[in-house]
Design an enzyme around this catalytic site. Structure first.
Site, PDB file in Angstrom:
ATOM      1  N   ASP A  24       0.792  -1.243   0.000  1.00 15.72           N
ATOM      2  CA  ASP A  24       0.000   0.000   0.000  1.00 15.72           C
ATOM      3  C   ASP A  24       0.827   1.299   0.000  1.00 15.72           C
ATOM      4  O   ASP A  24       0.460   2.259   0.700  1.00 15.72           O
ATOM      5  CB  ASP A  24      -0.965   0.017   1.194  1.00 15.72           C
ATOM      6  CG  ASP A  24      -1.928  -1.157   1.191  1.00 15.72           C
ATOM      7  OD1 ASP A  24      -1.896  -1.955   0.243  1.00 15.72           O
ATOM      8  OD2 ASP A  24      -2.715  -1.273   2.150  1.00 15.72           O
ATOM      9  N   LYS A 129      -6.686  -4.821  -3.202  1.00 17.58           N
ATOM     10  CA  LYS A 129      -7.326  -5.495  -2.070  1.00 17.58           C
ATOM     11  C   LYS A 129      -8.331  -4.550  -1.396  1.00 17.58           C
ATOM     12  O   LYS A 129      -8.036  -3.361  -1.207  1.00 17.58           O
ATOM     13  CB  LYS A 129      -6.264  -5.956  -1.067  1.00 17.58           C
ATOM     14  CG  LYS A 129      -5.423  -4.845  -0.456  1.00 17.58           C
ATOM     15  CD  LYS A 129      -4.331  -5.448   0.411  1.00 17.58           C
ATOM     16  CE  LYS A 129      -3.513  -4.400   1.129  1.00 17.58           C
ATOM     17  NZ  LYS A 129      -4.204  -3.604   2.122  1.00 17.58           N
ATOM     18  N   CYS A 162      -2.077  -2.642   7.722  1.00 20.13           N
ATOM     19  CA  CYS A 162      -2.056  -3.564   6.572  1.00 20.13           C
ATOM     20  C   CYS A 162      -0.817  -4.450   6.534  1.00 20.13           C
ATOM     21  O   CYS A 162      -0.882  -5.589   6.072  1.00 20.13           O
ATOM     22  CB  CYS A 162      -2.218  -2.778   5.280  1.00 20.13           C
ATOM     23  SG  CYS A 162      -3.877  -2.085   5.152  1.00 20.13           S
TER      24      CYS A 162
HETATM   25  C1  C5J Z   1      -3.024   0.497   5.596  1.00 17.16           C
HETATM   26  C2  C5J Z   1      -4.764   1.676   6.778  1.00 17.16           C
HETATM   27  N1  C5J Z   1      -2.525   0.335   4.381  1.00 17.16           N
HETATM   28  N2  C5J Z   1      -3.936   2.099   7.727  1.00 17.16           N
HETATM   29  N3  C5J Z   1      -4.293   0.977   5.706  1.00 17.16           N
HETATM   30  O1  C5J Z   1      -2.362   0.254   6.588  1.00 17.16           O
HETATM   31  O2  C5J Z   1      -5.941   1.927   6.841  1.00 17.16           O
END
Ligand code: C5J
Length: 220
Positions: A24, A129, A162
């Site tokens: 991400d 995702k 994540c």
């Molecule tokens: C991720 C989030 N990528 N913190 N998402 O950690 O909402």
């Protein structure tokens, strides 16, 4: 076989059966005006992960490893966004609302893109995702199985959300997972530290942790 002095003990991996999973590294999390900032976070905390993640990515490319980039986001009709995820808290903009980088956390919008520094190559795998874990509602498990991948080098953001969720999913599926500690970051530095300790505790109950320089040296 490359071996690294990791925590809680040495980590051995074969590049041919190891994938780099970059979680991400999207504009929505790292740049102003995206999902992360709408939730009230200071996005500058995540920038420290960019240079180490870039160096790691280049080293894994040179070693011709499988490279996976993930992106958290939702279909434009939000059919894959649980109402509970959209309605939770008091963000300044909700998922799907229009912000300075397009609709927040929606696929195809500028904010959903991976940051330019880490842009995927055409030959690399990109997993979209809807959840926090990269295995939930995606083809990641099947893709890794077809490539006979057994080990994962994990980096990206955010460490305790994540990244940790994906490592736990992978650990339960039998992968040997190593978190590259300077190539991951959190909006809350204390949560990053705590997540790392949770991963290596109890003899590596979730996996291993080590800095990017050690992985890069082992690959070199
Ligand atoms: C991720 C989030 N990528 N913190 N998402 O950690 O909402």
């Amino acid at each position: 076989m490359p071996r690294v002095a990791a925590r809680p003990f040495e980590f051995f991996f074969e590049p041919a059966s190891t994938a780099l999973v970059l979680i991400d590294m999207q504009r929505d999390f790292l740049e102003k005006g995206g999902f992360g900032e709408t939730l009230g976070n200071d996005v500058s905390h995540l920038r420290s992960a960019i240079a180490p993640a870039r160096a790691l990515l280049e080293a894994c490319r040179s070693a011709e490893m499988t490279i996976v980039h993930t992106r958290e986001g939702h279909a434009p009709d939000l059919a894959d966004c649980p109402p509970a995820k959209r309605s939770r808290g008091k963000p300044t903009l909700r998922i799907g609302d229009r912000g300075p980088m397009g609709r927040v956390l929606v696929r195809g919008e500028p904010g959903h893109d991976i940051i330019p520094e880490l842009a995927p190559r055409d030959s690399e795998i990109v997993i979209d995702k809807p959840g926090k874990g990269a295995f939930y509602a995606t083809a990641l498990g099947e893709i890794l199985r077809l490539r006979r991948i057994t080990h994962l080098l994990v980096a990206g953001v955010t460490t305790e959300v994540c990244v940790q969720t994906t490592m736990r999913e992978a650990n339960d599926r039998g992968y040997e997972c190593l978190l590259v500690e300077d190539a991951t970051a959190s909006y809350f530095p204390e949560f990053k530290r705590a997540a790392i300790e949770m991963i290596v505790a109890q003899g590596g109950i979730v996996g291993w942790v080590m800095p990017s320089a050690a992985v890069i040296a082992a690959l070199g």
